[in-house]
Design a protein around this motif. Structure first.
Motif, PDB file in Angstrom:
ATOM      1  N   HIS A 135      27.802  39.091  34.226  1.00 52.47           N
ATOM      2  CA  HIS A 135      27.242  40.193  33.449  1.00 52.47           C
ATOM      3  C   HIS A 135      26.681  41.274  34.367  1.00 52.47           C
ATOM      4  CE1 HIS A 135      26.616  37.539  29.625  1.00 52.47           C
ATOM      5  NE2 HIS A 135      27.865  37.933  29.778  1.00 52.47           N
ATOM      6  N   ALA A 136      25.984  40.861  35.427  1.00 54.63           N
ATOM      7  CA  ALA A 136      25.420  41.818  36.376  1.00 54.63           C
ATOM      8  C   ALA A 136      26.531  42.623  37.046  1.00 54.63           C
ATOM      9  CB  ALA A 136      24.571  41.098  37.421  1.00 54.63           C
ATOM     10  N   ALA A 137      27.577  41.942  37.495  1.00 59.81           N
ATOM     11  CA  ALA A 137      28.689  42.621  38.163  1.00 59.81           C
ATOM     12  C   ALA A 137      29.377  43.607  37.226  1.00 59.81           C
ATOM     13  CB  ALA A 137      29.687  41.597  38.688  1.00 59.81           C
ATOM     14  N   SER A 138      29.590  43.198  35.970  1.00 63.13           N
ATOM     15  CA  SER A 138      30.241  44.088  34.998  1.00 63.13           C
ATOM     16  C   SER A 138      29.366  45.289  34.674  1.00 63.13           C
ATOM     17  CB  SER A 138      30.550  43.333  33.702  1.00 63.13           C
ATOM     18  OG  SER A 138      31.522  42.358  33.921  1.00 63.13           O
ATOM     19  N   ALA A 139      28.075  45.063  34.466  1.00 61.97           N
ATOM     20  CA  ALA A 139      27.164  46.171  34.125  1.00 61.97           C
ATOM     21  C   ALA A 139      27.114  47.191  35.250  1.00 61.97           C
ATOM     22  CB  ALA A 139      25.775  45.627  33.820  1.00 61.97           C
ATOM     23  N   ILE A 140      27.037  46.735  36.479  1.00 62.99           N
ATOM     24  CA  ILE A 140      27.004  47.656  37.622  1.00 62.99           C
ATOM     25  C   ILE A 140      28.320  48.413  37.733  1.00 62.99           C
ATOM     26  CG2 ILE A 140      26.919  47.755  40.152  1.00 62.99           C
ATOM     27  CD1 ILE A 140      24.772  45.477  39.937  1.00 62.99           C
ATOM     28  N   ARG A 141      29.424  47.724  37.519  1.00 67.29           N
ATOM     29  CA  ARG A 141      30.729  48.391  37.596  1.00 67.29           C
ATOM     30  C   ARG A 141      30.856  49.472  36.525  1.00 67.29           C
ATOM     31  NH1 ARG A 141      33.587  44.282  37.043  1.00 67.29           N
ATOM     32  NH2 ARG A 141      34.298  44.564  34.915  1.00 67.29           N
ATOM     33  N   PHE A 142      30.467  49.148  35.267  1.00 69.11           N
ATOM     34  CA  PHE A 142      30.545  50.137  34.185  1.00 69.11           C
ATOM     35  C   PHE A 142      29.578  51.299  34.410  1.00 69.11           C
ATOM     36  CE2 PHE A 142      32.140  46.757  31.097  1.00 69.11           C
ATOM     37  CZ  PHE A 142      33.423  47.276  31.043  1.00 69.11           C
ATOM     38  N   ALA A 143      28.322  51.004  34.730  1.00 69.85           N
ATOM     39  CA  ALA A 143      27.290  52.040  34.801  1.00 69.85           C
ATOM     40  C   ALA A 143      27.378  52.885  36.065  1.00 69.85           C
ATOM     41  CB  ALA A 143      25.899  51.415  34.702  1.00 69.85           C
TER      42      ALA A 143
END
Length: 182
Positions: A135-143
């Motif tokens: 979740h952390a990796a995805s959120a950073i990638r999106f944001a």
């Protein structure tokens, strides 16, 4: 001589006020990209002898459009955009002011718009299943539009386990790397 001279490089420019809510809507997955059509109000308007304007507390589908479609009230500044140096619409301003204040961060963290969009972004990330690290990796990638470093994922996952994914989304939206052009 290089930009900034002896004092070092100039600070990175902040996104224009209208780009911050637009970027938040895009990242949360809520941005309505429809072009044209009616605008939306930043205030609730009640008329009893005189018009009374109160800031919006809820954001329905009609208001999840680019900020260029927002109708402003000449006599008032909206909370989030007012804090982000929205030009005063009662007079001409040949150049936009740019400031950095604690109030801006507080608005980015606590306005109802930002709270709603952080929840929406958290739901978008949760739909991908996985654990706090993914979740952390995805959120950073999106944001932030980049791959997170391993140490960043570790710290972010610990934050998510302690405070939740919506709180992490709020922190990303209020971060310098989100609000400033890096």
């Amino acid at each position: 001589s290089p930009p900034g001279g002896l004092l070092g490089p100039p600070p990175p420019p902040r996104l224009f006020l209208s780009a911050v809510p637009d970027a938040v809507l895009a990242v949360s997955g809520a941005l309505d990209r429809t072009m044209g059509g009616p605008g939306f109000d930043l205030f609730n308007i009640r008329v009893q002898n005189v018009a009374v304007y109160t800031p919006r507390e809820s954001w329905g589908p009609e208001s999840l459009r680019r900020t260029v479609y927002a109708r402003s009230i000449r006599a008032m500044k909206e909370g989030l955009m007012g804090a982000l140096d929205c030009p005063d619409s009662t007079m001409s301003e040949p150049k936009r002011a740019t400031s950095t204040t604690p109030l801006q961060l507080l608005r980015l963290l606590n306005s109802t718009f930002m709270l709603d969009q952080a929840e929406r972004f958290a739901r978008r990330i949760r739909e991908q299943n996985g654990d706090a690290r993914s979740h952390a990796a995805s959120a950073i990638r999106f944001a932030l539009g980049r791959t997170a470093a391993p140490a960043e994922i570790d710290d972010s996952a610990a934050f998510i386990r302690t405070h939740g994914l919506a709180a992490f989304a709020r922190a990303l939206f209020a971060s310098n790397v989100f609000v400033f052009v890096m």
